[in-house]
Design an enzyme around this catalytic site. Structure first.
Site, PDB file in Angstrom:
ATOM      1  N   HIS A  22     -28.654 -12.313   0.631  1.00 44.04           N
ATOM      2  CA  HIS A  22     -27.655 -11.918   1.628  1.00 44.04           C
ATOM      3  C   HIS A  22     -27.624 -10.403   1.839  1.00 44.04           C
ATOM      4  O   HIS A  22     -27.037  -9.931   2.804  1.00 44.04           O
ATOM      5  CB  HIS A  22     -26.281 -12.399   1.164  1.00 44.04           C
ATOM      6  N   ASN A  66     -18.052 -11.431   4.835  1.00 42.70           N
ATOM      7  CA  ASN A  66     -17.214 -12.140   5.796  1.00 42.70           C
ATOM      8  C   ASN A  66     -16.255 -11.239   6.562  1.00 42.70           C
ATOM      9  O   ASN A  66     -15.688 -11.663   7.567  1.00 42.70           O
ATOM     10  CB  ASN A  66     -16.410 -13.242   5.090  1.00 42.70           C
ATOM     11  N   ASP A  91     -29.646 -10.823   7.127  1.00 43.00           N
ATOM     12  CA  ASP A  91     -30.468 -11.939   6.668  1.00 43.00           C
ATOM     13  C   ASP A  91     -30.356 -13.084   7.670  1.00 43.00           C
ATOM     14  O   ASP A  91     -29.338 -13.227   8.335  1.00 43.00           O
ATOM     15  CB  ASP A  91     -30.008 -12.403   5.291  1.00 43.00           C
ATOM     16  N   ASN A 112     -21.348 -15.544   8.817  1.00 41.22           N
ATOM     17  CA  ASN A 112     -19.970 -15.065   8.820  1.00 41.22           C
ATOM     18  C   ASN A 112     -19.835 -13.566   9.074  1.00 41.22           C
ATOM     19  O   ASN A 112     -18.851 -13.121   9.653  1.00 41.22           O
ATOM     20  CB  ASN A 112     -19.264 -15.455   7.523  1.00 41.22           C
TER      21      ASN A 112
END
Length: 189
Positions: A22, A66, A91, A112
């Site tokens: 991530h 997020n 990513d 997100n």
């Protein structure tokens, strides 16, 4: 197209996330900051680590993935940076490791970080530099997958992809996205 004024690398802050899939956006920003000799420093006002090179800003949000839009919107609003002057590096599960796609606008693909940026900028028109990390195969495994380090063979594909993005920096920096796409979208295998 206008040249970018804000380059955002997405990731999660903290040592425990450093090597996670991530965090490829953070990896890119770290290397670009080194290449441009512009050290990143914590800026509470912008909720992240930033560097400035003339009119160009580099940003690593420290808000967790997020809530990435909080940091992006804070800096973009303060410096009056439009969505189409923003490039977000992130990513992408839908691309195999080592693949790169550059595009403007579009959906968030369930990402997100992108979802929050779109909401807080009130626009999907920012540019995205999508770095492939592959997919675990099952939707239920996605969170566990993105929060783990790539396997050695995946890392061996991701690292050269980041290098290719850095090599295309001169095109990206001038806003020549079409030429950057031609260079970045080439198959290397």
């Amino acid at each position: 197209m206008p040249p970018p004024r804000l380059i955002v690398g997405l990731g999660n802050p903290g040592k425990e996330y450093e090597d996670n899939r991530h965090n490829v956006g953070f990896w890119f920003i770290d290397q670009l900051a080194r290449q441009l000799q512009a050290p990143l420093t914590a800026q509470g006002r912008f909720l992240g680590r930033v560097a400035r090179i003339g009119e160009l800003w580099l940003l690593q949000p420290m808000t967790y993935m997020n809530l990435s839009g909080q940091a992006v919107a804070a800096l973009a609003r303060f410096y009056k940076i439009a969505a189409d002057e923003t490039l977000v590096v992130h990513d992408d599960l839908d691309l195999p490791p080592g693949s790169i796609r550059l595009k403007q606008g579009g959906g968030n693909g369930g990402h997100n970080g992108l979802k929050d940026i779109q909401a807080r900028l009130a626009s999907p028109d920012f540019w995205r530099l999508r770095l492939g990390i592959g997919h675990p195969g099952e939707r239920a495994e996605v969170v566990n997958y993105v929060l783990k380090a790539p396997r050695r063979e995946e890392q061996a594909l991701i690292d050269p992809a980041i290098d290719r993005c850095l090599a295309a920096w001169s095109l990206l920096a001038t806003g020549d996205y079409a030429a950057a796409q031609r260079q970045l979208h080439l198959k290397t295998i």
